[in-house]
Write a protein that holds these residues in place. Structure first.
Motif, PDB file in Angstrom:
ATOM      1  N   ALA A  35       0.837  -1.208   0.000  1.00 58.45           N
ATOM      2  CA  ALA A  35       0.000   0.000   0.000  1.00 58.45           C
ATOM      3  C   ALA A  35       0.869   1.254   0.000  1.00 58.45           C
ATOM      4  CB  ALA A  35      -0.944  -0.013   1.198  1.00 58.45           C
ATOM      5  N   LEU A  36       1.906   1.256   0.817  1.00 58.79           N
ATOM      6  CA  LEU A  36       2.782   2.427   0.893  1.00 58.79           C
ATOM      7  C   LEU A  36       3.577   2.625  -0.397  1.00 58.79           C
ATOM      8  CD1 LEU A  36       3.926   2.071   4.593  1.00 58.79           C
ATOM      9  CD2 LEU A  36       2.522   3.917   3.630  1.00 58.79           C
ATOM     10  N   TYR A  37       3.908   1.561  -1.082  1.00 57.46           N
ATOM     11  CA  TYR A  37       4.578   1.643  -2.378  1.00 57.46           C
ATOM     12  C   TYR A  37       3.714   2.449  -3.350  1.00 57.46           C
ATOM     13  CZ  TYR A  37       6.895  -0.238  -6.624  1.00 57.46           C
ATOM     14  OH  TYR A  37       7.552  -0.385  -7.807  1.00 57.46           O
ATOM     15  N   THR A  38       2.421   2.151  -3.353  1.00 54.68           N
ATOM     16  CA  THR A  38       1.505   2.879  -4.231  1.00 54.68           C
ATOM     17  C   THR A  38       1.322   4.317  -3.770  1.00 54.68           C
ATOM     18  OG1 THR A  38       0.405   0.813  -4.770  1.00 54.68           O
ATOM     19  CG2 THR A  38      -0.789   2.829  -5.293  1.00 54.68           C
ATOM     20  N   VAL A  39       1.308   4.548  -2.459  1.00 57.93           N
ATOM     21  CA  VAL A  39       1.225   5.916  -1.942  1.00 57.93           C
ATOM     22  C   VAL A  39       2.457   6.712  -2.406  1.00 57.93           C
ATOM     23  CG1 VAL A  39       1.251   7.342   0.148  1.00 57.93           C
ATOM     24  CG2 VAL A  39      -0.231   5.321   0.035  1.00 57.93           C
ATOM     25  N   VAL A  56      -7.219  11.138 -10.669  1.00 57.03           N
ATOM     26  CA  VAL A  56      -6.285  10.823 -11.755  1.00 57.03           C
ATOM     27  C   VAL A  56      -4.968  10.314 -11.176  1.00 57.03           C
ATOM     28  CG1 VAL A  56      -4.966  11.785 -13.696  1.00 57.03           C
ATOM     29  CG2 VAL A  56      -7.355  12.467 -13.341  1.00 57.03           C
ATOM     30  N   ALA A  57      -4.482  10.978 -10.135  1.00 54.65           N
ATOM     31  CA  ALA A  57      -3.243  10.531  -9.482  1.00 54.65           C
ATOM     32  C   ALA A  57      -3.415   9.121  -8.922  1.00 54.65           C
ATOM     33  CB  ALA A  57      -2.843  11.506  -8.381  1.00 54.65           C
ATOM     34  N   ALA A  58      -4.585   8.842  -8.336  1.00 55.48           N
ATOM     35  CA  ALA A  58      -4.854   7.508  -7.789  1.00 55.48           C
ATOM     36  C   ALA A  58      -4.876   6.462  -8.898  1.00 55.48           C
ATOM     37  CB  ALA A  58      -6.171   7.510  -7.028  1.00 55.48           C
ATOM     38  N   ALA A  59      -5.513   6.788 -10.009  1.00 54.88           N
ATOM     39  CA  ALA A  59      -5.572   5.847 -11.132  1.00 54.88           C
ATOM     40  C   ALA A  59      -4.181   5.582 -11.702  1.00 54.88           C
ATOM     41  CB  ALA A  59      -6.503   6.381 -12.221  1.00 54.88           C
ATOM     42  N   GLY A  99      -3.781   1.387  -1.143  1.00 51.25           N
ATOM     43  CA  GLY A  99      -2.856   2.519  -1.051  1.00 51.25           C
ATOM     44  C   GLY A  99      -3.297   3.691  -1.907  1.00 51.25           C
ATOM     45  N   ALA A 100      -3.742   3.405  -3.130  1.00 51.30           N
ATOM     46  CA  ALA A 100      -4.207   4.469  -4.028  1.00 51.30           C
ATOM     47  C   ALA A 100      -5.454   5.145  -3.458  1.00 51.30           C
ATOM     48  CB  ALA A 100      -4.491   3.904  -5.416  1.00 51.30           C
ATOM     49  N   ALA A 101      -6.363   4.352  -2.912  1.00 51.17           N
ATOM     50  CA  ALA A 101      -7.594   4.912  -2.327  1.00 51.17           C
ATOM     51  C   ALA A 101      -7.286   5.768  -1.101  1.00 51.17           C
ATOM     52  CB  ALA A 101      -8.567   3.792  -1.969  1.00 51.17           C
ATOM     53  N   ALA A 102      -6.365   5.317  -0.272  1.00 49.86           N
ATOM     54  CA  ALA A 102      -5.993   6.083   0.921  1.00 49.86           C
ATOM     55  C   ALA A 102      -5.339   7.413   0.524  1.00 49.86           C
ATOM     56  CB  ALA A 102      -5.053   5.266   1.801  1.00 49.86           C
ATOM     57  N   ALA A 103      -4.454   7.367  -0.461  1.00 47.23           N
ATOM     58  CA  ALA A 103      -3.802   8.600  -0.920  1.00 47.23           C
ATOM     59  C   ALA A 103      -4.817   9.544  -1.548  1.00 47.23           C
ATOM     60  CB  ALA A 103      -2.690   8.267  -1.910  1.00 47.23           C
ATOM     61  N   TRP A 104      -5.735   8.998  -2.319  1.00 48.07           N
ATOM     62  CA  TRP A 104      -6.806   9.794  -2.944  1.00 48.07           C
ATOM     63  C   TRP A 104      -7.633  10.481  -1.873  1.00 48.07           C
ATOM     64  CZ3 TRP A 104     -11.033   7.156  -6.482  1.00 48.07           C
ATOM     65  CH2 TRP A 104     -11.932   8.111  -6.927  1.00 48.07           C
TER      66      TRP A 104
END
Length: 115
Positions: A35-39, A56-59, A99-104
């Motif tokens: 998850a953190l890798y994706t963040v 867009v950043a999350a995608a 990770g992408a959802a959390a960052a989004w």
């Protein structure tokens, strides 16, 4: 968005990943690391494109993580394995999305609060 806070988030993300690996063993550190890798990829996208919309950043971050994971079905050069991994693991795909959802969510909240 200013680049300095994004750079700070990137550094904190790396520190969190190293901390999780140091404090925990097994699946907790593995999947938190995914998850953190994706963040981290998310923060790099925002660093390069400061006006990017959070979705867009999350995608882009999730997509890049998935592409790298699926690339592991082939041969990854030895020099890149520490960065890109070497073994395809289907559950990783879910944790990249987390990770992408959390960052989004964090980016959206930050933008609303700052805006």
């Amino acid at each position: 968005m200013s680049r300095l806070p994004v750079l700070c988030v990137a550094v904190l993300t790396v520190a969190a990943g190293l901390g999780v690996r140091a404090l925990f063993d097994g699946p907790v550190s593995k999947y938190a690391g995914d998850a953190l890798y994706t963040v981290l990829i998310y923060t790099l996208v925002v660093l390069i494109l400061p006006r990017v919309r959070p979705w867009v950043a999350a995608a882009l971050a999730a997509g890049a993580s998935w592409v790298i994971e699926f690339a592991q079905l082939g041969e990854i050069p030895a020099v890149l394995r520490p960065l890109l991994g070497s073994t395809f693991n289907p559950p990783d795909l879910f944790w990249y999305a987390v990770g992408a959802a959390a960052a989004w969510a964090a980016h959206t909240l930050w933008s609303r609060r700052a805006g």
